[in-house]
Design a protein around this motif. Sequence first.
Motif: not given
Length: 185
Positions: A160-179
């Motif tokens: 679960e820890a690895c799944a959560n860490r990956t999901n959080v990283a993906a979420f942050r990456a999306r937010r960083r992408t300028p729209r």
Amino acid sequence: MQITGYKSQGVAAAVDLVNAVTTVEGDASFAALREILRVNGFFWHEFEERDAEPLRRWGRTLREFFDAAELETAVSLLNELMLELPMHPHLADHDPHGLHLHFAPPTARLPHRFRASTLMQLSELVVQHGLGRTGTCAAEGCDRVYADTSRAGRRRFCSEACANRTNVAAFRARRRTPRTPEGTG
Ligand SMILES: [Zn+2]
């Protein structure tokens, strides 16, 4: 094939052993190996110092199975190992499992029985699911392996820890992408 309950214990034990002996943070000490045997329903009280090294070697061998990218590679590895390992199927009836198959000769010592069980149960898993239920963790920087014994079978992470860490990283990456607002580009 049952992929939960007693029959999956060989699979879970294989995963635990591989993670203990082949990963950066794994603990391959005698005590850690004995604990793997205990939690997976093997006769841990028969485990002696001289059994530790054969078990570690087996963990390194099974790593190749989890790393295999092609079904063909995994199948030929399993076949090779099944030819090497003396098997002697018989029915055993001891608590708490009830009647079930053992694959090593009744006189075999613990490491041999462990090899036989893990090998046969990984093979059954492959017959049923190909390589769809096993693999290495998809999280960045994680070198652990997993086996998915759930009904849905969609697992890609060791924990679960690895799944959560990956999901959080993906979420942050999306937010960083300028729209770029529509119509202004
Ligand atoms: Zn992981």
